[in-house]
Scaffold this motif. Structure first.
Motif, short mmCIF file in Angstrom:
data_model
loop_
_atom_site.label_atom_id
_atom_site.label_comp_id
_atom_site.label_asym_id
_atom_site.label_seq_id
_atom_site.Cartn_x
_atom_site.Cartn_y
_atom_site.Cartn_z
N THR A 298 0.86 -1.18 0.00
CA THR A 298 0.00 0.00 0.00
C THR A 298 0.90 1.23 0.00
OG1 THR A 298 -1.88 1.06 1.10
CG2 THR A 298 -0.16 0.17 2.51
N SER A 299 0.33 2.40 -0.17
CA SER A 299 1.15 3.61 -0.10
C SER A 299 1.53 3.88 1.35
CB SER A 299 0.41 4.80 -0.70
OG SER A 299 -0.62 5.24 0.16
N ALA A 300 2.69 4.52 1.53
CA ALA A 300 3.15 4.85 2.88
C ALA A 300 2.17 5.79 3.57
CB ALA A 300 4.54 5.46 2.82
N VAL A 301 1.57 6.70 2.80
CA VAL A 301 0.59 7.63 3.37
C VAL A 301 -0.62 6.87 3.89
CG1 VAL A 301 -1.00 9.52 2.86
CG2 VAL A 301 1.34 9.59 1.97
N GLU A 302 -1.09 5.90 3.11
CA GLU A 302 -2.24 5.12 3.54
C GLU A 302 -1.92 4.28 4.77
OE1 GLU A 302 -6.31 3.79 3.19
OE2 GLU A 302 -5.17 5.54 2.54
N GLN A 303 -0.75 3.67 4.77
CA GLN A 303 -0.33 2.87 5.92
C GLN A 303 -0.27 3.72 7.17
OE1 GLN A 303 3.55 1.11 5.51
NE2 GLN A 303 3.21 -0.35 7.16
N SER A 304 0.27 4.93 7.05
CA SER A 304 0.35 5.83 8.21
C SER A 304 -1.02 6.25 8.69
CB SER A 304 1.18 7.07 7.84
OG SER A 304 1.21 7.99 8.90
N SER A 305 -1.91 6.59 7.75
CA SER A 305 -3.27 7.00 8.11
C SER A 305 -4.00 5.88 8.86
CB SER A 305 -4.06 7.39 6.86
OG SER A 305 -3.55 8.56 6.28
N ALA A 306 -3.87 4.66 8.33
CA ALA A 306 -4.59 3.54 8.92
C ALA A 306 -4.08 3.18 10.31
CB ALA A 306 -4.47 2.33 8.00
N THR A 307 -2.79 3.39 10.55
CA THR A 307 -2.21 2.92 11.81
C THR A 307 -2.03 4.00 12.86
OG1 THR A 307 0.02 3.19 10.84
CG2 THR A 307 -1.00 1.01 10.70
N THR A 308 -2.16 5.29 12.48
CA THR A 308 -1.92 6.35 13.47
C THR A 308 -3.13 7.23 13.75
OG1 THR A 308 -1.08 7.94 11.81
CG2 THR A 308 0.52 6.43 12.81
N ARG A 309 -4.07 7.32 12.81
CA ARG A 309 -5.22 8.18 13.04
C ARG A 309 -6.13 7.60 14.11
NH1 ARG A 309 -8.02 10.12 7.50
NH2 ARG A 309 -9.67 10.39 9.03
N THR A 310 -6.67 8.46 14.95
CA THR A 310 -7.54 7.99 16.03
C THR A 310 -8.90 8.69 16.04
OG1 THR A 310 -6.56 9.61 17.56
CG2 THR A 310 -5.58 7.39 17.51
N ASP A 311 -9.19 9.49 15.00
CA ASP A 311 -10.47 10.18 14.96
C ASP A 311 -11.59 9.19 14.69
OD1 ASP A 311 -11.01 10.50 11.71
OD2 ASP A 311 -8.88 10.50 12.25
N ALA A 312 -12.82 9.63 14.88
CA ALA A 312 -13.98 8.75 14.77
C ALA A 312 -14.11 8.14 13.38
CB ALA A 312 -15.25 9.53 15.12
N ALA A 313 -13.88 8.94 12.32
CA ALA A 313 -14.00 8.43 10.96
C ALA A 313 -12.98 7.33 10.69
CB ALA A 313 -13.82 9.57 9.96
N ALA A 314 -11.76 7.50 11.19
CA ALA A 314 -10.72 6.49 10.99
C ALA A 314 -11.07 5.19 11.69
CB ALA A 314 -9.38 7.02 11.50
N LYS A 315 -11.70 5.28 12.86
CA LYS A 315 -12.06 4.08 13.60
C LYS A 315 -13.14 3.28 12.89
CE LYS A 315 -10.71 5.80 18.15
NZ LYS A 315 -11.17 6.23 19.49
N VAL A 316 -13.95 3.96 12.08
CA VAL A 316 -14.99 3.27 11.31
C VAL A 316 -14.38 2.55 10.12
CG1 VAL A 316 -17.02 3.60 9.84
CG2 VAL A 316 -16.86 4.78 12.03
N ARG A 317 -13.47 3.22 9.40
CA ARG A 317 -12.98 2.66 8.14
C ARG A 317 -11.77 1.75 8.31
NH1 ARG A 317 -12.32 7.79 4.81
NH2 ARG A 317 -12.77 6.26 3.20
N TYR A 318 -10.91 2.03 9.30
CA TYR A 318 -9.72 1.22 9.55
C TYR A 318 -9.96 0.39 10.81
CZ TYR A 318 -7.54 4.70 6.44
OH TYR A 318 -7.22 5.53 5.39
N ARG A 319 -10.03 -0.92 10.64
CA ARG A 319 -10.42 -1.78 11.75
C ARG A 319 -9.19 -2.46 12.36
NH1 ARG A 319 -14.56 -0.53 14.16
NH2 ARG A 319 -14.82 -2.68 14.89
N ALA A 320 -9.05 -2.30 13.66
CA ALA A 320 -7.88 -2.79 14.38
C ALA A 320 -7.61 -4.28 14.18
CB ALA A 320 -8.01 -2.47 15.87
N PRO A 321 -8.61 -5.17 14.24
CA PRO A 321 -8.31 -6.60 14.04
C PRO A 321 -7.72 -6.89 12.66
CG PRO A 321 -10.48 -6.32 15.02
CD PRO A 321 -10.04 -4.96 14.59
N GLN A 322 -8.20 -6.19 11.64
CA GLN A 322 -7.66 -6.39 10.29
C GLN A 322 -6.23 -5.87 10.20
OE1 GLN A 322 -10.39 -4.43 7.64
NE2 GLN A 322 -11.90 -6.07 7.72
N LEU A 323 -5.98 -4.72 10.80
CA LEU A 323 -4.63 -4.14 10.76
C LEU A 323 -3.63 -5.01 11.51
CD1 LEU A 323 -5.61 -0.41 11.36
CD2 LEU A 323 -4.78 -1.39 9.22
#
Length: 267
Positions: free
Chosen positions: A116-141
């Protein structure tokens, strides 16, 4: 991915149907299977077997509002098994982005490197806002944490777009808007020529034909977009590319008509 050799065949799978589309047919989760000389690569991975079996914890309540069918037969690993492949045959998974309906199936292929892109990887693993928690799921990551390769450079060019050649036949093209690190993935199909999996850069084929895609689809695109201006600008660029006589065949992740046309022709 160079060790895979040359690309021999491309197939198309629906790895997650969901029905919440006002006045229209059910949507698909379009996964591309690239059969190389020495293994397989997937473009996106749809929903996986654990997502189906444990939907509430893995997908969250928000995604359940889209009414996913949660059919275990749709998982990529199940469909590949029916074709005579094993999970170990999948060496690479190239993602358009890391939203739950694109990343989930990667858990079923534990030996595959996830690109994946480094930007996407960073967004998925570091963002903690409500929208990120909906779209990026911790068990999958967690399932791909130690086998994800993030690329930050786009030194190549394809169709007049900057790109990153993951393989001679596979190129990631940055297309942010839906998410910050979203990419379209180009595949040089030996039978059909260049294809462009645009992920969620648009949700309906009309977005690249100059026609209105309908109010409900436009509202969904807007609601899910990380950057609405970039989303619309990339749709304009894709429409220009689609109008070229020698351009690639462009499709998105969720349009069932585009999926059926490619799946039927690849049989």
């Amino acid at each position: 991915m160079r060790a895979l050799g040359s690309l021999r065949r491309v197939r198309h799978l629906n790895c997650g149907t969901f029905r919440a589309r006002l006045g229209g047919p059910a949507l698909v989760s379009h996964v591309v299977v690239c059969e190389f000389e020495h293994g397989l690569a997937l473009i996106d991975s749809g929903l996986g077997t654990d997502d189906v079996a444990h939907a509430n914890s893995r997908l969250g309540v928000g995604f359940r509002l889209l009414l996913p069918t949660l059919d275990p037969a749709e998982a990529a690993v199940t469909q590949l098994d029916a074709m005579g492949f094993s999970a170990a045959d999948v060496a690479h998974i190239v993602l358009t982005h890391m939203d739950l309906d694109h990343l989930g199936g990667a858990a079923d292929f534990p030996s595959a490197t996830v690109h994946t892109s480094a930007v996407e990887q960073s967004s998925a693993t570091t963002r903690t806002d409500a929208a990120a928690k909906v779209r990026y799921r911790a068990p999958q990551l967690r399932a791909v944490k130690n086998r994800t390769s993030g690329y930050s450079d786009f030194p190549d060019e394809l169709f007049g777009f900057a790109g990153h050649m993951v393989h001679d036949s596979v190129c990631a093209i940055p297309m942010p808007g839906h998410t910050a690190g979203h990419c379209a993935i180009a595949i040089d199909d030996p039978q059909r020529g260049w294809l462009l999996h645009a992920g969620d850069a648009f949700h309906h084929r009309r977005a690249i034909t100059g026609q209105s895609s309908g109010r409900s689809i436009s509202m969904v695109e807007t609601a899910l977009a990380d950057d609405r201006r970039q989303l619309r600008e990339n749709q304009r660029r894709l429409a220009d590319l689609a109008a070229r006589t020698a351009g690639p065949q462009i499709f998105c992740a969720h349009d069932p008509v585009q999926f059926r046309a490619l799946a039927d022709s690849a049989r």
